[in-house]
Enzyme design. Structure first.
Site, PDB file in Angstrom:
ATOM      1  N   ASP A 275     -24.040 -29.590  -5.728  1.00 44.76           N
ATOM      2  CA  ASP A 275     -24.952 -30.734  -5.698  1.00 44.76           C
ATOM      3  C   ASP A 275     -24.438 -31.914  -6.528  1.00 44.76           C
ATOM      4  O   ASP A 275     -25.139 -32.914  -6.693  1.00 44.76           O
ATOM      5  CB  ASP A 275     -26.326 -30.309  -6.235  1.00 44.76           C
ATOM      6  CG  ASP A 275     -26.240 -29.764  -7.661  1.00 44.76           C
ATOM      7  OD1 ASP A 275     -25.274 -29.045  -7.966  1.00 44.76           O
ATOM      8  OD2 ASP A 275     -27.130 -30.065  -8.479  1.00 44.76           O
TER       9      ASP A 275
ATOM     10  N   TYR B 214     -31.576 -27.655 -19.121  1.00 43.24           N
ATOM     11  CA  TYR B 214     -30.650 -28.222 -20.096  1.00 43.24           C
ATOM     12  C   TYR B 214     -31.420 -28.929 -21.202  1.00 43.24           C
ATOM     13  O   TYR B 214     -32.285 -29.764 -20.926  1.00 43.24           O
ATOM     14  CB  TYR B 214     -29.698 -29.224 -19.420  1.00 43.24           C
ATOM     15  CG  TYR B 214     -28.721 -28.579 -18.472  1.00 43.24           C
ATOM     16  CD1 TYR B 214     -27.509 -28.069 -18.939  1.00 43.24           C
ATOM     17  CD2 TYR B 214     -29.014 -28.460 -17.120  1.00 43.24           C
ATOM     18  CE1 TYR B 214     -26.608 -27.471 -18.069  1.00 43.24           C
ATOM     19  CE2 TYR B 214     -28.123 -27.851 -16.242  1.00 43.24           C
ATOM     20  CZ  TYR B 214     -26.922 -27.360 -16.720  1.00 43.24           C
ATOM     21  OH  TYR B 214     -26.034 -26.757 -15.861  1.00 43.24           O
TER      22      TYR B 214
ATOM     23  N   LYS C 298     -31.099 -21.147 -14.892  1.00 43.06           N
ATOM     24  CA  LYS C 298     -29.675 -21.406 -15.103  1.00 43.06           C
ATOM     25  C   LYS C 298     -29.548 -22.072 -16.462  1.00 43.06           C
ATOM     26  O   LYS C 298     -30.193 -23.086 -16.734  1.00 43.06           O
ATOM     27  CB  LYS C 298     -29.109 -22.324 -14.021  1.00 43.06           C
ATOM     28  CG  LYS C 298     -27.679 -22.787 -14.299  1.00 43.06           C
ATOM     29  CD  LYS C 298     -27.246 -23.866 -13.322  1.00 43.06           C
ATOM     30  CE  LYS C 298     -25.870 -24.417 -13.679  1.00 43.06           C
ATOM     31  NZ  LYS C 298     -25.427 -25.487 -12.763  1.00 43.06           N
TER      32      LYS C 298
END
Length: 281
Positions: free
Chosen positions: A18, A139, A170
């Site tokens: 992506d 993140y 993730k």
């Protein structure tokens, strides 16, 4: 989620592609022909892509036999607030494309917690109506005073995502691999956790990191640049297949979809839908 995991080991190697929306053209993803050189490797259990690229890969038969996630949000690095990832498509659109799951990226920069949590909550509610798993790319962009504080903040954000119903996470691998256990404790029992590859590093270092995170309980890897920006993506995928999935690549086991793309050693592009839902094209 089982469609993203190796049946024997229960682990997965998911490759996100992506990057183009965020950073523009990137080596390894410059063209469908480039991706065709490695995307059929049997070590790959899943791919993540934006809806436009999914349609193009499907028309060439390149996502047959692999778990498919459609990425729902994003923002270009050119934007004044690049960490503010906005919804760009719907779960319904992902269903029409034949997705097995959906993903979204949440960058917490200290100013956008409400925006991120609201977006995740809405995506999970929408996905549950279709029985769709959700993977959250998490993140933490807030500078931390030491690794311990960073781990503590990340555990809080992980728990927030779990509370809102994400099925998988993730994460960026910690600087000290020993902290993987602290990150996974109490989470990996009920939530799939994949680690990112981060910036491109030496092949040996990367494979060693992969071995260490799965040995500590991670579900697997969700890595892009450390695969497709290698001189030989297939070679590193073979190493990862052994290290993460515990399997060797059998001769001639490349998925047949490789031969469907011009420039990838054979044949014209197939026009037949190759994934459930591709007929929508």
């Amino acid at each position: 989620m089982s469609r993203f995991l190796d049946r024997r080991s229960g682990r997965g190697i998911i490759v996100p592609i992506d990057h183009g929306l965020t950073i523009g053209p990137v080596e390894g993803l410059d063209s469908v022909a480039q991706m065709a050189r490695w995307i059929g490797h049997p070590g790959i259990t899943g791919v993540i892509a934006h809806k436009g690229m999914v349609a193009r890969l499907a028309s060439c038969g390149l996502i047959r036999g692999v778990g498919l996630m459609v990425h729902l949000n994003g923002m270009t690095s050119l934007a004044p607030l690049p960490n503010q990832k906005e919804r760009l498509t719907s779960v319904e659109a992902a269903v029409r494309l034949g997705a097995d799951a959906v993903s979204l990226q949440l960058n917490f920069d200290g100013t956008n917690d409400a925006h991120n949590l609201r977006q995740l909550g809405e995506v999970v509610d929408e996905a549950q109506r279709y029985g769709m798993p959700v993977l959250t790319m998490l993140y933490d962009k807030v500078p931390s005073d030491g690794e311990q504080q960073r781990v503590s903040r990340l555990r809080h954000l992980m728990r927030a995502c779990v509370e809102l119903g994400t099925d998988a996470l993730k994460l960026e691998a910690p600087a000290q691999i020993a902290h993987v256990h602290a990150l996974l404790s109490g989470i990996v029992e009920h939530t799939f956790v994949f680690f990112a590859g981060g910036a491109v590093r030496s092949e040996n270092e990367f494979v060693r990191m992969a071995q260490e995170v799965v040995a500590r309980g991670a579900t697997g890897l969700c890595v892009g640049r450390n695969i497709f920006q290698r001189e030989s993506a297939s070679a590193v995928l073979t190493q990862l297949q052994k290290a993460v999935l515990g399997a060797s690549e059998a001769p001639g086991s490349e998925r047949s979809r490789l031969s469907a793309v011009p420039g990838s050693n054979g044949g014209a592009a197939s026009t037949k839908p190759q994934h459930a839902g591709d007929a929508a094209e």
